[in-house]
Write a protein that holds these residues in place. Sequence first.
Motif, mmCIF file in Angstrom:
data_model
loop_
_atom_site.group_PDB
_atom_site.id
_atom_site.type_symbol
_atom_site.label_atom_id
_atom_site.label_comp_id
_atom_site.label_asym_id
_atom_site.label_seq_id
_atom_site.Cartn_x
_atom_site.Cartn_y
_atom_site.Cartn_z
ATOM 1 N N LEU A 32 -9.819 13.393 -2.319
ATOM 2 C CA LEU A 32 -9.653 14.325 -3.439
ATOM 3 C C LEU A 32 -10.689 14.143 -4.541
ATOM 4 O O LEU A 32 -11.078 15.111 -5.188
ATOM 5 C CB LEU A 32 -8.253 14.177 -4.041
ATOM 6 N N GLU A 33 -11.131 12.924 -4.774
ATOM 7 C CA GLU A 33 -12.020 12.665 -5.902
ATOM 8 C C GLU A 33 -13.283 13.514 -5.890
ATOM 9 O O GLU A 33 -13.599 14.157 -6.897
ATOM 10 C CB GLU A 33 -12.369 11.179 -5.989
ATOM 11 N N PRO A 34 -14.026 13.599 -4.780
ATOM 12 C CA PRO A 34 -15.222 14.458 -4.791
ATOM 13 C C PRO A 34 -14.892 15.928 -5.057
ATOM 14 O O PRO A 34 -15.634 16.616 -5.760
ATOM 15 C CB PRO A 34 -15.815 14.278 -3.384
ATOM 16 N N LEU A 35 -13.785 16.391 -4.513
ATOM 17 C CA LEU A 35 -13.370 17.776 -4.734
ATOM 18 C C LEU A 35 -13.054 18.017 -6.207
ATOM 19 O O LEU A 35 -13.509 19.001 -6.797
ATOM 20 C CB LEU A 35 -12.155 18.105 -3.876
ATOM 21 N N LEU A 36 -12.304 17.117 -6.814
ATOM 22 C CA LEU A 36 -11.959 17.267 -8.228
ATOM 23 C C LEU A 36 -13.196 17.208 -9.113
ATOM 24 O O LEU A 36 -13.326 17.981 -10.065
ATOM 25 C CB LEU A 36 -10.953 16.191 -8.642
ATOM 26 N N MET A 45 0.852 -1.176 0.000
ATOM 27 C CA MET A 45 0.000 0.000 0.000
ATOM 28 C C MET A 45 0.896 1.235 0.000
ATOM 29 O O MET A 45 1.778 1.369 0.813
ATOM 30 C CB MET A 45 -0.923 -0.026 1.217
ATOM 31 N N SER A 46 0.637 2.158 -0.914
ATOM 32 C CA SER A 46 1.413 3.394 -1.023
ATOM 33 C C SER A 46 0.880 4.432 -0.053
ATOM 34 O O SER A 46 -0.291 4.429 0.311
ATOM 35 C CB SER A 46 1.326 3.947 -2.442
ATOM 36 N N THR A 47 1.783 5.336 0.347
ATOM 37 C CA THR A 47 1.376 6.395 1.255
ATOM 38 C C THR A 47 1.995 7.716 0.827
ATOM 39 O O THR A 47 2.952 7.761 0.069
ATOM 40 C CB THR A 47 1.831 6.102 2.705
ATOM 41 N N VAL A 48 1.394 8.795 1.303
ATOM 42 C CA VAL A 48 1.910 10.141 1.083
ATOM 43 C C VAL A 48 2.304 10.672 2.447
ATOM 44 O O VAL A 48 1.551 10.570 3.414
ATOM 45 C CB VAL A 48 0.832 11.057 0.460
ATOM 46 N N VAL A 49 3.508 11.248 2.536
ATOM 47 C CA VAL A 49 3.966 11.818 3.800
ATOM 48 C C VAL A 49 4.009 13.332 3.650
ATOM 49 O O VAL A 49 4.649 13.855 2.758
ATOM 50 C CB VAL A 49 5.367 11.286 4.189
ATOM 51 N N GLU A 50 3.286 14.017 4.523
ATOM 52 C CA GLU A 50 3.252 15.478 4.498
ATOM 53 C C GLU A 50 3.234 15.968 5.931
ATOM 54 O O GLU A 50 2.391 15.553 6.728
ATOM 55 C CB GLU A 50 2.010 15.967 3.759
ATOM 56 N N ILE A 105 -2.492 6.289 0.123
ATOM 57 C CA ILE A 105 -2.893 6.842 -1.177
ATOM 58 C C ILE A 105 -4.387 6.661 -1.400
ATOM 59 O O ILE A 105 -5.066 7.575 -1.882
ATOM 60 C CB ILE A 105 -2.091 6.172 -2.315
ATOM 61 N N GLU A 106 -4.918 5.506 -1.062
ATOM 62 C CA GLU A 106 -6.346 5.250 -1.270
ATOM 63 C C GLU A 106 -7.210 6.250 -0.507
ATOM 64 O O GLU A 106 -8.213 6.731 -1.011
ATOM 65 C CB GLU A 106 -6.707 3.814 -0.849
ATOM 66 N N GLU A 107 -6.788 6.582 0.718
ATOM 67 C CA GLU A 107 -7.530 7.565 1.507
ATOM 68 C C GLU A 107 -7.427 8.951 0.880
ATOM 69 O O GLU A 107 -8.408 9.698 0.824
ATOM 70 C CB GLU A 107 -6.990 7.598 2.941
#
Length: 78
Positions: A20-24, A1-6, A13-15
């Motif tokens: 983001l999908e509804p916003l886009l 599972m991929s992740t984004v670190v900020e 990534i799935e989260e």
Amino acid sequence: MSTVVENNLTVPIEEMIDKLEPLLRRVVREELERVIEEKGNIFHIEPEMPLYQDMQEILKRKKAGKIELYSEEEVWNE
């Protein structure tokens, strides 16, 4: 599972996609509505525009029989 670190926060990534999908979708819909309001029911897109390029890709997938259609509810998430 991929992740984004900020800011030392790890988000799968799935989260991130789920958030983001509804916003886009809303941004795209609002932008299309704005264009239609400004240009009436007809608008013109230039070949160098990203939307034109996206439409070309969709056409290629349609010709190859690789189009998956969604209901309006699924598309707009309403």
